[in-house]
Design an enzyme around this catalytic site. Structure first.
Site, PDB file in Angstrom:
ATOM      1  N   ASP A 299     -23.114 -71.141 -17.240  1.00 48.21           N
ATOM      2  CA  ASP A 299     -22.851 -70.823 -18.417  1.00 48.21           C
ATOM      3  C   ASP A 299     -23.068 -69.915 -19.457  1.00 48.21           C
ATOM      4  O   ASP A 299     -24.671 -70.338 -19.338  1.00 48.21           O
ATOM      5  CB  ASP A 299     -21.868 -71.735 -19.168  1.00 48.21           C
TER       6      ASP A 299
ATOM      7  N   GLN B  12     -21.367 -61.530 -21.179  1.00 49.42           N
ATOM      8  CA  GLN B  12     -20.692 -61.429 -22.883  1.00 49.42           C
ATOM      9  C   GLN B  12     -20.725 -60.367 -23.318  1.00 49.42           C
ATOM     10  O   GLN B  12     -21.679 -59.637 -23.503  1.00 49.42           O
ATOM     11  CB  GLN B  12     -21.030 -62.223 -23.296  1.00 49.42           C
TER      12      GLN B  12
ATOM     13  N   ARG C   7     -20.277 -63.187 -13.157  1.00 46.48           N
ATOM     14  CA  ARG C   7     -18.752 -63.313 -14.233  1.00 46.48           C
ATOM     15  C   ARG C   7     -19.124 -62.252 -15.788  1.00 46.48           C
ATOM     16  O   ARG C   7     -20.054 -63.531 -15.798  1.00 46.48           O
ATOM     17  CB  ARG C   7     -18.939 -65.283 -14.393  1.00 46.48           C
TER      18      ARG C   7
END
Length: 309
Positions: A135, A164, A185
């Protein structure tokens, strides 16, 4: 001021007592957190996998300032991964790890300790037959997190990373991490960041997300589209078609409890749909920090509770 107040509340035992006894809080937490125990997480994971969805599990905890606690978090992930293997769920579930939860912010050798603990988790994942995604937290951790990711990828090339879109650096990071075998991701980003490092307006962030997604979809890696935005999901589908991608070469990701009907629709159409599933006793800190990162999350959560899908 609201953000500062929420962060202060996240560290207050008195406020925690009040919040934990407040019924609406529990209603929200139960909707978006699987539970406090490993068995709760496994049960929720089993239910999701049975509907054709996949899962990434997050053992809650972050900003760890104690080496023993950091090692304990790594051990909790080892137990989780062993349980996924023993129950036959590993094929449909992986884990997500915040490096701050395994020692990244420790005052002495924090990055080294986080790397060692993350390696333990990766080894347990490999033994279980599944994967790990690191993460991402606020922008001050990005260089450290990606440095650890590069080192781990030498032995675990399947290691996933989160990027991000609202950070101005992300397009360059997408180019670096979109090589063959990589897993990325892409989320919009939920932390309160200064304008010097992050786009601020919704339109700017949306455009940045699309630019980053174009890079990932055109690359050789495995994009993971983390968004609840119907517009972004349509764009991702179109980009996948333009780049000749098969449905098993990318996936969609959404949070547990958010747009479950859309999750089922995507899975039913043959897409890989992965649900981000948090669990653990540290739900209070998780809940308050999410509100502190973006207080509008409270409205979002309450709306989701009202609509229930």
């Amino acid at each position: 001021m609201l953000r500062s107040a929420l962060l202060a509340a996240s560290r207050s035992s008195q406020v925690r007592t009040v919040v934990e006894k407040f019924p609406p809080t529990h209603a929200i937490v139960e909707r978006f957190v699987a539970g406090e125990k490993l068995d709760d997480a496994v049960t929720a994971c089993d239910d999701l996998v049975a509907t054709g969805r996949k899962v990434t599990l997050d053992h809650l905890g972050e900003d760890t300032q104690d080496a023993t606690q950091a090692a304990g978090t790594a051990e909790a992930y080892e137990h989780l991964l062993a349980a996924l293997k023993d129950t036959g769920l590993a094929a449909g579930a992986e884990v997500s790890v915040k490096l701050s939860a395994v020692g990244q912010f420790l005052p002495v050798d924090g990055e080294k300790i986080a790397l060692e603990n993350a390696r333990r988790i990766c080894e347990a994942a490999a033994a279980a037959g599944t994967t790990v995604t690191l993460d991402m937290e606020d922008h001050t951790t990005t260089d450290s997190t990606l440095s650890i990711a590069r080192e781990l990828r030498a032995d675990f090339p399947w290691l996933g990373v989160v990027l991000q879109a609202y950070l101005r650096r992300t397009e360059a990071d997408c180019r670096e991490f979109s090589g063959a075998g990589s897993r990325v991701r892409l989320c919009k980003g939920a932390y309160k960041e200064p304008e010097s490092v992050a786009f601020q307006g919704k339109r700017e962030v949306d455009l940045a997300y699309v630019r980053a997604l174009k890079i990932l979809m055109a690359g050789e890696g495995y994009p993971m589209i983390a968004s609840h935005d119907p517009h972004m999901i349509k764009i991702a589908d179109q980009l996948a078609q333009w780049n000749g991608r098969k449905r098993d070469s990318y996936e969609y990701q959404m949070l547990y409890g958010i747009r479950p009907e859309e999750q089922l629709r995507l899975a039913g159409e043959g897409n890989t749909m992965r649900v981000y599933l948090p669990y653990g006793q540290e739900w209070y800190g998780y809940f308050m920090r999410r509100l502190a990162e973006r207080p509008a999350n409270l409205t979002f959560f309450l709306r989701a509770m009202a609509t229930r899908g």
